[in-house]
Write a protein that holds these residues in place. Structure first.
Motif, mmCIF file in Angstrom:
data_model
loop_
_atom_site.group_PDB
_atom_site.id
_atom_site.type_symbol
_atom_site.label_atom_id
_atom_site.label_comp_id
_atom_site.label_asym_id
_atom_site.label_seq_id
_atom_site.Cartn_x
_atom_site.Cartn_y
_atom_site.Cartn_z
ATOM 1 N N LEU A 93 0.836 -1.087 0.078
ATOM 2 C CA LEU A 93 0.054 0.148 -0.027
ATOM 3 C C LEU A 93 0.780 1.179 -0.088
ATOM 4 O O LEU A 93 0.466 2.325 -0.577
ATOM 5 C CB LEU A 93 -0.951 -0.005 1.269
ATOM 6 C CG LEU A 93 -2.110 -0.885 1.105
ATOM 7 C CD1 LEU A 93 -2.582 -1.001 2.555
ATOM 8 C CD2 LEU A 93 -2.986 -0.496 -0.126
ATOM 9 N N ARG A 94 2.015 1.234 0.754
ATOM 10 C CA ARG A 94 2.837 2.338 0.663
ATOM 11 C C ARG A 94 3.287 2.834 -0.639
ATOM 12 O O ARG A 94 3.589 3.814 -0.945
ATOM 13 C CB ARG A 94 3.998 2.034 1.880
ATOM 14 C CG ARG A 94 4.748 3.451 2.021
ATOM 15 C CD ARG A 94 5.912 3.172 2.812
ATOM 16 N NE ARG A 94 5.468 3.012 4.345
ATOM 17 C CZ ARG A 94 5.812 1.908 5.137
ATOM 18 N NH1 ARG A 94 6.934 1.051 4.839
ATOM 19 N NH2 ARG A 94 5.479 1.780 6.398
ATOM 20 N N ILE A 95 3.858 1.610 -1.274
ATOM 21 C CA ILE A 95 4.632 1.582 -2.571
ATOM 22 C C ILE A 95 3.534 2.242 -3.747
ATOM 23 O O ILE A 95 3.915 2.946 -4.299
ATOM 24 C CB ILE A 95 5.425 0.311 -2.980
ATOM 25 C CG1 ILE A 95 6.582 0.056 -1.908
ATOM 26 C CG2 ILE A 95 5.771 0.446 -4.423
ATOM 27 C CD1 ILE A 95 7.060 -1.198 -2.009
ATOM 28 N N HIS A 96 2.431 1.640 -3.761
ATOM 29 C CA HIS A 96 1.579 1.457 -4.843
ATOM 30 C C HIS A 96 0.568 2.694 -4.773
ATOM 31 O O HIS A 96 0.071 3.285 -5.574
ATOM 32 C CB HIS A 96 0.579 0.371 -5.045
ATOM 33 C CG HIS A 96 1.603 -0.880 -5.616
ATOM 34 N ND1 HIS A 96 1.640 -1.983 -5.022
ATOM 35 C CD2 HIS A 96 2.426 -0.961 -6.554
ATOM 36 C CE1 HIS A 96 2.427 -2.900 -5.453
ATOM 37 N NE2 HIS A 96 2.873 -2.283 -6.512
ATOM 38 N N LEU A 97 0.160 3.084 -3.511
ATOM 39 C CA LEU A 97 -0.590 4.252 -3.208
ATOM 40 C C LEU A 97 -0.304 5.275 -2.432
ATOM 41 O O LEU A 97 -1.196 6.364 -2.312
ATOM 42 C CB LEU A 97 -2.106 3.541 -2.646
ATOM 43 C CG LEU A 97 -2.916 2.535 -3.368
ATOM 44 C CD1 LEU A 97 -3.716 1.895 -2.703
ATOM 45 C CD2 LEU A 97 -3.331 3.319 -4.543
ATOM 46 N N GLY A 98 0.716 5.111 -1.786
ATOM 47 C CA GLY A 98 1.342 6.099 -0.854
ATOM 48 C C GLY A 98 0.748 6.391 0.494
ATOM 49 O O GLY A 98 1.083 7.365 1.005
ATOM 50 N N TYR A 99 0.106 5.214 0.935
ATOM 51 C CA TYR A 99 -0.523 5.329 2.290
ATOM 52 C C TYR A 99 0.477 4.854 3.213
ATOM 53 O O TYR A 99 1.417 4.011 2.832
ATOM 54 C CB TYR A 99 -1.699 4.477 2.251
ATOM 55 C CG TYR A 99 -2.975 4.942 1.475
ATOM 56 C CD1 TYR A 99 -3.436 6.206 1.875
ATOM 57 C CD2 TYR A 99 -3.641 4.066 0.721
ATOM 58 C CE1 TYR A 99 -4.539 6.486 1.201
ATOM 59 C CE2 TYR A 99 -4.604 4.660 0.001
ATOM 60 C CZ TYR A 99 -5.470 5.711 0.298
ATOM 61 O OH TYR A 99 -6.319 6.261 -0.263
ATOM 62 N N ASP A 100 0.356 5.200 4.319
ATOM 63 C CA ASP A 100 1.609 4.826 5.247
ATOM 64 C C ASP A 100 0.428 4.064 6.565
ATOM 65 O O ASP A 100 0.313 4.804 7.712
ATOM 66 C CB ASP A 100 2.191 5.759 6.004
ATOM 67 C CG ASP A 100 3.536 5.177 6.969
ATOM 68 O OD1 ASP A 100 3.398 3.782 6.844
ATOM 69 O OD2 ASP A 100 3.889 5.905 7.474
ATOM 70 N N PRO A 101 -0.179 2.945 6.286
ATOM 71 C CA PRO A 101 -1.230 2.604 7.164
ATOM 72 C C PRO A 101 -0.693 1.909 8.642
ATOM 73 O O PRO A 101 0.619 1.695 8.729
ATOM 74 C CB PRO A 101 -1.694 1.235 6.680
ATOM 75 C CG PRO A 101 -0.928 1.072 5.432
ATOM 76 C CD PRO A 101 0.039 1.838 5.154
ATOM 77 N N ILE A 102 -1.604 1.662 9.792
ATOM 78 C CA ILE A 102 -0.767 1.266 10.893
ATOM 79 C C ILE A 102 -1.460 -0.079 11.172
ATOM 80 O O ILE A 102 -2.679 -0.299 10.584
ATOM 81 C CB ILE A 102 -1.306 2.200 12.116
ATOM 82 C CG1 ILE A 102 -2.772 2.492 12.160
ATOM 83 C CG2 ILE A 102 -0.189 3.447 12.055
ATOM 84 C CD1 ILE A 102 -2.938 3.083 13.524
ATOM 85 N N ILE A 103 -0.666 -1.073 11.751
ATOM 86 C CA ILE A 103 -1.750 -2.443 11.948
ATOM 87 C C ILE A 103 -2.301 -2.229 13.123
ATOM 88 O O ILE A 103 -1.924 -2.017 14.299
ATOM 89 C CB ILE A 103 -0.376 -3.285 11.954
ATOM 90 C CG1 ILE A 103 0.289 -3.507 10.425
ATOM 91 C CG2 ILE A 103 -1.018 -4.812 12.335
ATOM 92 C CD1 ILE A 103 1.462 -4.372 10.539
ATOM 93 N N VAL A 104 -3.316 -2.765 13.158
ATOM 94 C CA VAL A 104 -4.389 -2.622 14.376
ATOM 95 C C VAL A 104 -4.994 -4.016 14.533
ATOM 96 O O VAL A 104 -5.034 -4.751 13.617
ATOM 97 C CB VAL A 104 -5.699 -1.539 14.063
ATOM 98 C CG1 VAL A 104 -5.057 -0.153 14.190
ATOM 99 C CG2 VAL A 104 -6.660 -2.080 12.849
ATOM 100 N N LYS A 105 -5.229 -4.541 15.742
ATOM 101 C CA LYS A 105 -5.822 -5.650 16.211
ATOM 102 C C LYS A 105 -7.206 -5.500 16.283
ATOM 103 O O LYS A 105 -7.880 -4.443 16.752
ATOM 104 C CB LYS A 105 -5.050 -6.005 17.597
ATOM 105 C CG LYS A 105 -5.520 -7.505 18.245
ATOM 106 C CD LYS A 105 -4.523 -7.895 19.039
ATOM 107 C CE LYS A 105 -4.848 -9.097 19.759
ATOM 108 N NZ LYS A 105 -4.799 -10.151 18.755
ATOM 109 N N ASN A 106 -7.925 -6.570 15.580
ATOM 110 C CA ASN A 106 -9.357 -6.606 15.453
ATOM 111 C C ASN A 106 -10.000 -7.090 16.857
ATOM 112 O O ASN A 106 -9.435 -7.757 17.372
ATOM 113 C CB ASN A 106 -9.938 -7.243 14.249
ATOM 114 C CG ASN A 106 -9.551 -6.620 13.139
ATOM 115 O OD1 ASN A 106 -9.466 -5.366 12.953
ATOM 116 N ND2 ASN A 106 -9.109 -7.378 12.265
#
Length: 75
Positions: free
Chosen positions: A62-75
């Protein structure tokens, strides 16, 4: 399980734009409405992953293709 949180928006329209952007390139995504300190936020989350390692692989894409820098969250 784990998900990737792409962003948290005060405006649902902005959250929907991010969600549809993800869906347009094949990533399942959803909007979760949360109440944080008496303020409504709309979080955009992607996927359900069994491990952090699996989530991390998609996070990098996602960072490479869309420029997002998401965070990992626990469901």
């Amino acid at each position: 399980s784990f998900s990737l949180q792409i962003g948290a928006y005060g405006n649902r329209d902005n959250a929907e734009k991010a969600m549809y952007n993800l869906r347009s390139v094949g990533y399942s995504s959803r909007i979760d409405k949360i109440d944080k300190k008496n303020k409504i936020l709309y979080t955009v989350r992607c996927g359900y992953f069994d491990s952090k390692n699996e989530a991390n692989k998609i996070k990098k894409r996602l960072r490479i293709h869309l420029g997002y820098d998401p965070i990992i969250v626990k469901n």
